[in-house]
Motif scaffolding. Sequence first.
Motif, PDB file in Angstrom:
ATOM      1  N   ILE A 115      -1.125 -21.453   3.761  1.00 38.86           N
ATOM      2  CA  ILE A 115      -1.540 -20.870   5.035  1.00 38.86           C
ATOM      3  C   ILE A 115      -2.664 -21.731   5.628  1.00 38.86           C
ATOM      4  CG2 ILE A 115      -2.559 -18.852   6.157  1.00 38.86           C
ATOM      5  CD1 ILE A 115      -1.331 -17.132   3.998  1.00 38.86           C
ATOM      6  N   LYS A 116      -2.560 -22.005   6.913  1.00 38.48           N
ATOM      7  CA  LYS A 116      -3.600 -22.788   7.579  1.00 38.48           C
ATOM      8  C   LYS A 116      -4.926 -22.047   7.518  1.00 38.48           C
ATOM      9  CE  LYS A 116      -4.976 -24.779  12.004  1.00 38.48           C
ATOM     10  NZ  LYS A 116      -4.678 -24.891  13.457  1.00 38.48           N
ATOM     11  N   LYS A 117      -5.926 -22.699   6.964  1.00 45.80           N
ATOM     12  CA  LYS A 117      -7.236 -22.059   6.800  1.00 45.80           C
ATOM     13  C   LYS A 117      -8.060 -22.148   8.085  1.00 45.80           C
ATOM     14  CE  LYS A 117     -11.029 -23.820   5.194  1.00 45.80           C
ATOM     15  NZ  LYS A 117     -12.035 -23.216   6.114  1.00 45.80           N
ATOM     16  N   PRO A 118      -8.560 -21.019   8.560  1.00 45.02           N
ATOM     17  CA  PRO A 118      -9.470 -21.045   9.712  1.00 45.02           C
ATOM     18  C   PRO A 118     -10.880 -21.406   9.250  1.00 45.02           C
ATOM     19  CG  PRO A 118      -9.170 -18.800   8.976  1.00 45.02           C
ATOM     20  CD  PRO A 118      -8.286 -19.647   8.091  1.00 45.02           C
ATOM     21  N   HIS A 119     -11.758 -21.645  10.193  1.00 44.70           N
ATOM     22  CA  HIS A 119     -13.175 -21.765   9.851  1.00 44.70           C
ATOM     23  C   HIS A 119     -13.669 -20.388   9.386  1.00 44.70           C
ATOM     24  CE1 HIS A 119     -13.627 -25.816  11.380  1.00 44.70           C
ATOM     25  NE2 HIS A 119     -12.989 -25.464  12.491  1.00 44.70           N
ATOM     26  N   ILE A 120     -14.635 -20.386   8.451  1.00 46.64           N
ATOM     27  CA  ILE A 120     -15.123 -19.120   7.888  1.00 46.64           C
ATOM     28  C   ILE A 120     -16.656 -19.117   7.869  1.00 46.64           C
ATOM     29  CG2 ILE A 120     -15.141 -17.592   5.864  1.00 46.64           C
ATOM     30  CD1 ILE A 120     -12.433 -18.831   5.071  1.00 46.64           C
ATOM     31  N   ILE A 121     -17.225 -18.035   8.383  1.00 43.62           N
ATOM     32  CA  ILE A 121     -18.679 -17.827   8.361  1.00 43.62           C
ATOM     33  C   ILE A 121     -18.948 -16.488   7.686  1.00 43.62           C
ATOM     34  CG2 ILE A 121     -20.760 -17.495   9.768  1.00 43.62           C
ATOM     35  CD1 ILE A 121     -19.394 -19.109  11.976  1.00 43.62           C
ATOM     36  N   GLY A 122     -19.933 -16.448   6.794  1.00 48.24           N
ATOM     37  CA  GLY A 122     -20.286 -15.198   6.124  1.00 48.24           C
ATOM     38  C   GLY A 122     -21.759 -15.163   5.762  1.00 48.24           C
ATOM     39  N   PHE A 123     -22.104 -14.219   4.908  1.00 48.07           N
ATOM     40  CA  PHE A 123     -23.514 -13.973   4.598  1.00 48.07           C
ATOM     41  C   PHE A 123     -23.832 -14.076   3.106  1.00 48.07           C
ATOM     42  CE2 PHE A 123     -23.158 -11.994   8.736  1.00 48.07           C
ATOM     43  CZ  PHE A 123     -24.386 -12.249   9.322  1.00 48.07           C
ATOM     44  N   ASP A 124     -25.032 -14.556   2.835  1.00 49.92           N
ATOM     45  CA  ASP A 124     -25.761 -14.404   1.581  1.00 49.92           C
ATOM     46  C   ASP A 124     -25.482 -15.460   0.522  1.00 49.92           C
ATOM     47  OD1 ASP A 124     -27.230 -12.194   2.496  1.00 49.92           O
ATOM     48  OD2 ASP A 124     -25.490 -10.924   2.176  1.00 49.92           O
ATOM     49  N   PHE A 125     -26.598 -15.862  -0.062  1.00 46.24           N
ATOM     50  CA  PHE A 125     -26.646 -16.909  -1.080  1.00 46.24           C
ATOM     51  C   PHE A 125     -26.368 -16.300  -2.457  1.00 46.24           C
ATOM     52  CE2 PHE A 125     -29.107 -19.890  -3.858  1.00 46.24           C
ATOM     53  CZ  PHE A 125     -28.413 -21.036  -3.565  1.00 46.24           C
ATOM     54  N   LEU A 126     -25.122 -15.943  -2.668  1.00 47.43           N
ATOM     55  CA  LEU A 126     -24.678 -15.396  -3.938  1.00 47.43           C
ATOM     56  C   LEU A 126     -23.787 -16.424  -4.624  1.00 47.43           C
ATOM     57  CD1 LEU A 126     -23.683 -11.816  -2.730  1.00 47.43           C
ATOM     58  CD2 LEU A 126     -25.902 -12.578  -3.624  1.00 47.43           C
ATOM     59  N   THR A 127     -23.791 -16.426  -5.948  1.00 41.80           N
ATOM     60  CA  THR A 127     -23.034 -17.434  -6.696  1.00 41.80           C
ATOM     61  C   THR A 127     -21.583 -17.503  -6.258  1.00 41.80           C
ATOM     62  OG1 THR A 127     -24.471 -17.158  -8.625  1.00 41.80           O
ATOM     63  CG2 THR A 127     -22.322 -18.164  -8.999  1.00 41.80           C
ATOM     64  N   GLU A 128     -20.953 -16.328  -6.115  1.00 41.42           N
ATOM     65  CA  GLU A 128     -19.542 -16.302  -5.748  1.00 41.42           C
ATOM     66  C   GLU A 128     -19.308 -16.844  -4.337  1.00 41.42           C
ATOM     67  OE1 GLU A 128     -21.100 -11.956  -5.400  1.00 41.42           O
ATOM     68  OE2 GLU A 128     -21.430 -13.746  -6.651  1.00 41.42           O
ATOM     69  N   ASN A 129     -20.275 -16.655  -3.442  1.00 43.38           N
ATOM     70  CA  ASN A 129     -20.149 -17.189  -2.086  1.00 43.38           C
ATOM     71  C   ASN A 129     -20.379 -18.699  -2.052  1.00 43.38           C
ATOM     72  OD1 ASN A 129     -19.720 -14.583  -1.214  1.00 43.38           O
ATOM     73  ND2 ASN A 129     -21.775 -14.295  -0.412  1.00 43.38           N
ATOM     74  N   VAL A 130     -21.386 -19.130  -2.813  1.00 38.72           N
ATOM     75  CA  VAL A 130     -21.733 -20.550  -2.849  1.00 38.72           C
ATOM     76  C   VAL A 130     -20.584 -21.377  -3.421  1.00 38.72           C
ATOM     77  CG1 VAL A 130     -23.295 -22.248  -3.884  1.00 38.72           C
ATOM     78  CG2 VAL A 130     -24.212 -20.130  -2.929  1.00 38.72           C
ATOM     79  N   ASP A 131     -19.870 -20.812  -4.377  1.00 40.23           N
ATOM     80  CA  ASP A 131     -18.728 -21.537  -4.961  1.00 40.23           C
ATOM     81  C   ASP A 131     -17.719 -21.931  -3.882  1.00 40.23           C
ATOM     82  OD1 ASP A 131     -19.804 -21.356  -7.476  1.00 40.23           O
ATOM     83  OD2 ASP A 131     -18.581 -19.649  -8.105  1.00 40.23           O
ATOM     84  N   PHE A 132     -17.459 -21.017  -2.952  1.00 38.97           N
ATOM     85  CA  PHE A 132     -16.472 -21.306  -1.909  1.00 38.97           C
ATOM     86  C   PHE A 132     -17.069 -22.102  -0.750  1.00 38.97           C
ATOM     87  CE2 PHE A 132     -14.529 -17.678  -4.123  1.00 38.97           C
ATOM     88  CZ  PHE A 132     -13.305 -18.272  -4.439  1.00 38.97           C
ATOM     89  N   LEU A 133     -18.399 -22.087  -0.629  1.00 39.86           N
ATOM     90  CA  LEU A 133     -19.062 -23.002   0.294  1.00 39.86           C
ATOM     91  C   LEU A 133     -18.946 -24.424  -0.244  1.00 39.86           C
ATOM     92  CD1 LEU A 133     -21.001 -23.220   2.855  1.00 39.86           C
ATOM     93  CD2 LEU A 133     -22.872 -23.206   1.181  1.00 39.86           C
TER      94      LEU A 133
END
Length: 355
Positions: A282-300
Amino acid sequence: MEEKAENKKVGIKEIAKLANVSIATVDRVLNNRKDVSDKTRAKVQAIIKEHNYQPNLYARALSVKNNLSFAVLIPKTSSQTGYWDLCLKGIKQGIEEFSTFGISIDIFLYDQEDVRTFLKMSEDVLSRNFNAVVIAPIFITETTRFVEECKKRRIESIFVNSDIKGCSSLGYIGPDLYSTGRLAANLTSYLVPANSKVLILNIARGLQNYAYLNTKIEGYTDYLNKLDRSFEILNIDIPSNNYEEIAIDLLRHVNNIEPDLIFVTNSRVSVVGRFFDEYRNIKKPHIIGFDFLTENVDFLANGMVDFLICQRPDKQGYLALNYLYRHFLLKDVKENFKPMPIDILTVENYLFYEN
């Protein structure tokens, strides 16, 4: 020798003599009490500032009748997000620091998906003789009633993470939620061109308790609409914490809408990152989200998420206790809203960021 004489510490007696007032008047100024004229107050404060007078906090703490005690009433961490662990980290830092001054601080944790646990913890707080309570107001109606009861018992209250306008007695420490939405929209404007499809995603069980997200969304949509770039903006709720359930809804919405950008309004952005990491076809869109959490940083870090907006939950927890310490011991009166800085993280700078 003359420099040493000039830097000699002064006490209340010396301040009273320099201001030509009584020691009792200086004490009233230091403790922000009434019955002092504005002219005299300003004069005493000027002398205090000139001589850099610092009260003996240890003596003051000992003099406070029935030593100070604060309660902290916030959600416990969950398997879906470690956000509240960061807040708790800041609170524990405050406990370690302010216990030195004879302040007792107790933590009460509730389940943010179960209002009954909030009611139970709030009852436990009221059963004790606290001077103040730090509250994360997830359940608006129940929190409002709780704060009203606190006011009847002369228990001060201060909010973190989100606010209920005019409710707490000492205000709110946290991000300006409207501004965080505007910031996300500003980032959006750089990522996608005019006429793009923008999907706002609210992901959490019990979304009816997350009314503060509406303020972020308002800031976000207001900013984009004023750009007059004909964005197609859709706002969708996914009321679940189960990844398999969320993925089913995401698949349906993404296929139907084909968004150019997804804005996740809370800390659950890792769920969206995981989805596109697994569905590479699936074509990935741009993604914006919140908070410096390990699980979020992994996908950043792996490029699934473009930006993380960070609201410093650790600092919120610490500053709430710091504010109470200054209010009760230093008699330091501040404004009712203490906005937190809003940080932007990218794959280029996240390694250098610390909560």
